[in-house]
Design a protein around this motif. Structure first.
Motif, PDB file in Angstrom:
ATOM      1  N   ALA A 211      -2.174 -14.981  17.082  1.00  0.00           N
ATOM      2  CA  ALA A 211      -2.724 -16.501  17.023  1.00  0.00           C
ATOM      3  C   ALA A 211      -3.005 -17.027  15.862  1.00  0.00           C
ATOM      4  N   LEU A 212      -3.281 -15.477  15.513  1.00  0.00           N
ATOM      5  CA  LEU A 212      -4.146 -15.558  13.464  1.00  0.00           C
ATOM      6  C   LEU A 212      -3.481 -16.801  12.816  1.00  0.00           C
ATOM      7  N   LYS A 213      -1.536 -16.084  12.738  1.00  0.00           N
ATOM      8  CA  LYS A 213      -1.287 -16.376  11.355  1.00  0.00           C
ATOM      9  C   LYS A 213      -0.295 -18.185  12.279  1.00  0.00           C
ATOM     10  N   HIS A 214      -0.435 -18.262  13.395  1.00  0.00           N
ATOM     11  CA  HIS A 214      -1.133 -19.692  13.780  1.00  0.00           C
ATOM     12  C   HIS A 214      -1.688 -21.080  12.951  1.00  0.00           C
ATOM     13  N   ALA A 215      -3.590 -19.991  13.336  1.00  0.00           N
ATOM     14  CA  ALA A 215      -4.114 -20.703  12.760  1.00  0.00           C
ATOM     15  C   ALA A 215      -3.687 -20.819  10.960  1.00  0.00           C
ATOM     16  N   LEU A 216      -3.540 -20.205  10.672  1.00  0.00           N
ATOM     17  CA  LEU A 216      -3.507 -20.320   9.560  1.00  0.00           C
ATOM     18  C   LEU A 216      -3.025 -20.944   8.357  1.00  0.00           C
ATOM     19  N   ARG A 217      -1.737 -20.639   9.433  1.00  0.00           N
ATOM     20  CA  ARG A 217      -0.421 -21.758   8.996  1.00  0.00           C
ATOM     21  C   ARG A 217      -0.911 -23.197   8.793  1.00  0.00           C
ATOM     22  N   PHE A 218      -1.426 -24.068  10.037  1.00  0.00           N
ATOM     23  CA  PHE A 218      -1.609 -25.179  10.005  1.00  0.00           C
ATOM     24  C   PHE A 218      -3.667 -25.749  10.077  1.00  0.00           C
ATOM     25  N   GLY A 219      -3.770 -24.390   9.035  1.00  0.00           N
ATOM     26  CA  GLY A 219      -5.164 -24.993   8.445  1.00  0.00           C
ATOM     27  C   GLY A 219      -6.295 -25.022   8.544  1.00  0.00           C
ATOM     28  N   ALA A 220      -6.710 -23.481   9.472  1.00  0.00           N
ATOM     29  CA  ALA A 220      -8.081 -23.273  10.593  1.00  0.00           C
ATOM     30  C   ALA A 220      -9.126 -23.029   9.289  1.00  0.00           C
ATOM     31  N   GLU A 221     -10.073 -23.137   9.494  1.00  0.00           N
ATOM     32  CA  GLU A 221     -11.040 -22.874   8.994  1.00  0.00           C
ATOM     33  C   GLU A 221     -11.408 -21.431   9.593  1.00  0.00           C
ATOM     34  N   LEU A 222     -11.077 -20.707   8.745  1.00  0.00           N
ATOM     35  CA  LEU A 222     -11.638 -18.748   8.998  1.00  0.00           C
ATOM     36  C   LEU A 222     -12.553 -18.362   8.948  1.00  0.00           C
ATOM     37  N   LEU A 223     -13.872 -18.168   9.542  1.00  0.00           N
ATOM     38  CA  LEU A 223     -14.843 -17.812   9.260  1.00  0.00           C
ATOM     39  C   LEU A 223     -15.623 -15.873   9.048  1.00  0.00           C
ATOM     40  N   GLU A 224     -14.447 -15.983   9.951  1.00  0.00           N
ATOM     41  CA  GLU A 224     -14.683 -14.267  10.146  1.00  0.00           C
ATOM     42  C   GLU A 224     -13.462 -13.345  10.523  1.00  0.00           C
ATOM     43  N   VAL A 225     -12.989 -12.788   9.843  1.00  0.00           N
ATOM     44  CA  VAL A 225     -11.941 -11.846  10.362  1.00  0.00           C
ATOM     45  C   VAL A 225     -11.874 -10.349  10.428  1.00  0.00           C
ATOM     46  N   ILE A 226     -11.578  -9.496  11.750  1.00  0.00           N
ATOM     47  CA  ILE A 226     -12.487  -8.231  11.728  1.00  0.00           C
ATOM     48  C   ILE A 226     -10.316  -7.342  11.852  1.00  0.00           C
ATOM     49  N   ALA A 227     -10.303  -6.667  11.381  1.00  0.00           N
ATOM     50  CA  ALA A 227      -8.720  -6.033  11.562  1.00  0.00           C
ATOM     51  C   ALA A 227      -8.861  -4.461  11.651  1.00  0.00           C
ATOM     52  N   SER A 228      -8.311  -3.827  12.898  1.00  0.00           N
ATOM     53  CA  SER A 228      -8.710  -2.810  13.073  1.00  0.00           C
ATOM     54  C   SER A 228      -7.871  -1.577  12.287  1.00  0.00           C
ATOM     55  N   ASP A 229      -6.362  -1.671  11.609  1.00  0.00           N
ATOM     56  CA  ASP A 229      -5.729  -0.825  10.756  1.00  0.00           C
ATOM     57  C   ASP A 229      -4.984  -2.072   9.148  1.00  0.00           C
ATOM     58  N   SER A 230      -5.850  -2.110   8.556  1.00  0.00           N
ATOM     59  CA  SER A 230      -4.953  -3.023   8.067  1.00  0.00           C
ATOM     60  C   SER A 230      -3.797  -3.006   7.649  1.00  0.00           C
ATOM     61  N   GLN A 231      -3.536  -1.432   6.981  1.00  0.00           N
ATOM     62  CA  GLN A 231      -2.079  -0.981   6.774  1.00  0.00           C
ATOM     63  C   GLN A 231      -1.090  -1.385   7.388  1.00  0.00           C
ATOM     64  N   GLU A 232      -1.112  -1.648   8.859  1.00  0.00           N
ATOM     65  CA  GLU A 232      -0.205  -1.822   9.769  1.00  0.00           C
ATOM     66  C   GLU A 232      -0.126  -3.031   9.610  1.00  0.00           C
ATOM     67  N   LEU A 233      -1.474  -3.679  10.148  1.00  0.00           N
ATOM     68  CA  LEU A 233      -1.712  -5.118   9.547  1.00  0.00           C
ATOM     69  C   LEU A 233      -0.803  -6.409   8.827  1.00  0.00           C
ATOM     70  N   GLU A 234      -0.897  -5.040   7.403  1.00  0.00           N
ATOM     71  CA  GLU A 234       0.265  -5.815   6.266  1.00  0.00           C
ATOM     72  C   GLU A 234       1.219  -5.207   6.440  1.00  0.00           C
ATOM     73  N   LYS A 235       1.659  -4.757   6.855  1.00  0.00           N
ATOM     74  CA  LYS A 235       3.443  -4.812   7.672  1.00  0.00           C
ATOM     75  C   LYS A 235       3.353  -5.382   8.339  1.00  0.00           C
ATOM     76  N   MET A 236       3.212  -5.515   9.315  1.00  0.00           N
ATOM     77  CA  MET A 236       3.342  -6.681  10.348  1.00  0.00           C
ATOM     78  C   MET A 236       3.383  -8.383   9.663  1.00  0.00           C
ATOM     79  N   ALA A 237       2.626  -8.149   9.316  1.00  0.00           N
ATOM     80  CA  ALA A 237       2.357  -9.852   8.242  1.00  0.00           C
ATOM     81  C   ALA A 237       3.700 -10.313   7.654  1.00  0.00           C
ATOM     82  N   GLU A 238       3.995  -9.126   7.150  1.00  0.00           N
ATOM     83  CA  GLU A 238       5.169  -9.019   5.770  1.00  0.00           C
ATOM     84  C   GLU A 238       6.029  -9.329   6.839  1.00  0.00           C
ATOM     85  N   GLU A 239       6.471  -8.302   7.629  1.00  0.00           N
ATOM     86  CA  GLU A 239       7.253  -9.059   8.042  1.00  0.00           C
ATOM     87  C   GLU A 239       7.754 -10.352   9.237  1.00  0.00           C
TER      88      GLU A 239
END
Ligand SMILES: C[S@@+](CC[C@H](N)C(=O)[O-])C[C@H]1O[C@@H](n2cnc3c(N)ncnc32)[C@H](O)[C@@H]1O
Length: 227
Positions: free
Chosen positions: A28-56
């Motif tokens: 959901a966040l990926k598509h929101a970013l791709r289609f220009g959403a204005e994000l106000l706040e983002v909370i992630a539980s495991d930023s390293q894991e998140l980083e890895k997934m985003a790269e993939e």
């Protein structure tokens, strides 16, 4: 403790506020970013894991995308109903009459975005931007206009009722720029809408099957026209 309870309060408030969209999960966040959403706040539980997934999964967005185990608040884009109705592109516009389940609404938005529809309008009490619908749409609400409407304003778009009892649909006969109206999961289209429709078309099914799932029927009609 006070920080986290304040955080929870902000997310709870945003879930009920029609000015905001609560995005749960990476897609959901990926598509929101791709289609220009204005994000106000983002909370992630495991930023390293998140980083890895985003790269993939979304190398186009790395490194700025926050990643899974993630929840975010974005601003809902304004939708001008008359502007959407007046759009000249031959793309159809999807109207969902009183849809009842969030997952279905989300799946309808997702397939409408994929088929490059002009937008998705809903009637009834359910908010098409509910977090569960957003999740079902993988955040693709940001890819096309999505809004609840009180009633359908007049426009020059032909109104096509998609209904199991309609005449067998032939994709080549679907008019361009049609409003394709789909009924609620239990009751189908209202008599009021059927009475106003210019055409009533059905997706032919095998004998004994009474209907398709709502989102499945949206997908069938959109891609029958598009392929
Ligand atoms: C689950 S169906 C509703 C079933 C309802 N009992 C009825 O008879 O219409 C939800 C919506 O999906 C669409 N739909 C499902 N199957 C369809 C079919 N075979 N042809 C056309 N539309 C269909 C219609 O818009 C319908 O209102």
């Amino acid at each position: 403790v006070s920080d986290s309870s304040e955080l929870i309060r902000r997310f709870q408030t945003a879930r009920r506020d029609t000015g905001f969209a609560v995005l749960e999960g990476f897609h959901a966040l990926k598509h929101a970013l791709r289609f220009g959403a204005e994000l106000l706040e983002v909370i992630a539980s495991d930023s390293q894991e998140l980083e890895k997934m985003a790269e993939e999964l979304a190398p186009d967005l790395a490194p700025q995308a926050p990643r899974t185990g993630v929840v975010a608040i974005a601003r809902r884009p304004d939708v001008d109903v008359n502007e959407v109705l007046g759009e000249r592109r031959p793309a159809p516009l999807i109207l969902l009459e009183d849809p009842r389940t969030m997952g279905n609404m989300g799946a309808c938005v997702r397939v409408s975005a994929a088929a490059d529809a002009a937008g998705v309008f809903t009637t009834g009490d359910n908010d098409p931007w509910h977090p569960d619908a957003l999740r079902g749409a993988a955040g693709l609400h940001f890819a096309l206009p999505v809004t609840a409407i009180e009633g359908l304003p007049d426009s020059d778009r032909p109104l096509v009722a998609i209904d199991p009892d309609g005449q067998a649909l032939r994709p080549s006969e679907l008019p361009p720029r049609a409003i394709l109206a789909f009924g609620s999961e239990r009751h189908g289209l209202s008599d009021g809408l059927l009475g106003k429709a210019d055409m009533r078309l059905g997706i032919p099914m095998r004998n004994g099957v009474s209907s398709l799932n709502l989102a499945t029927s949206v997908a069938a009609v959109l891609f029958a026209q598009r392929l």
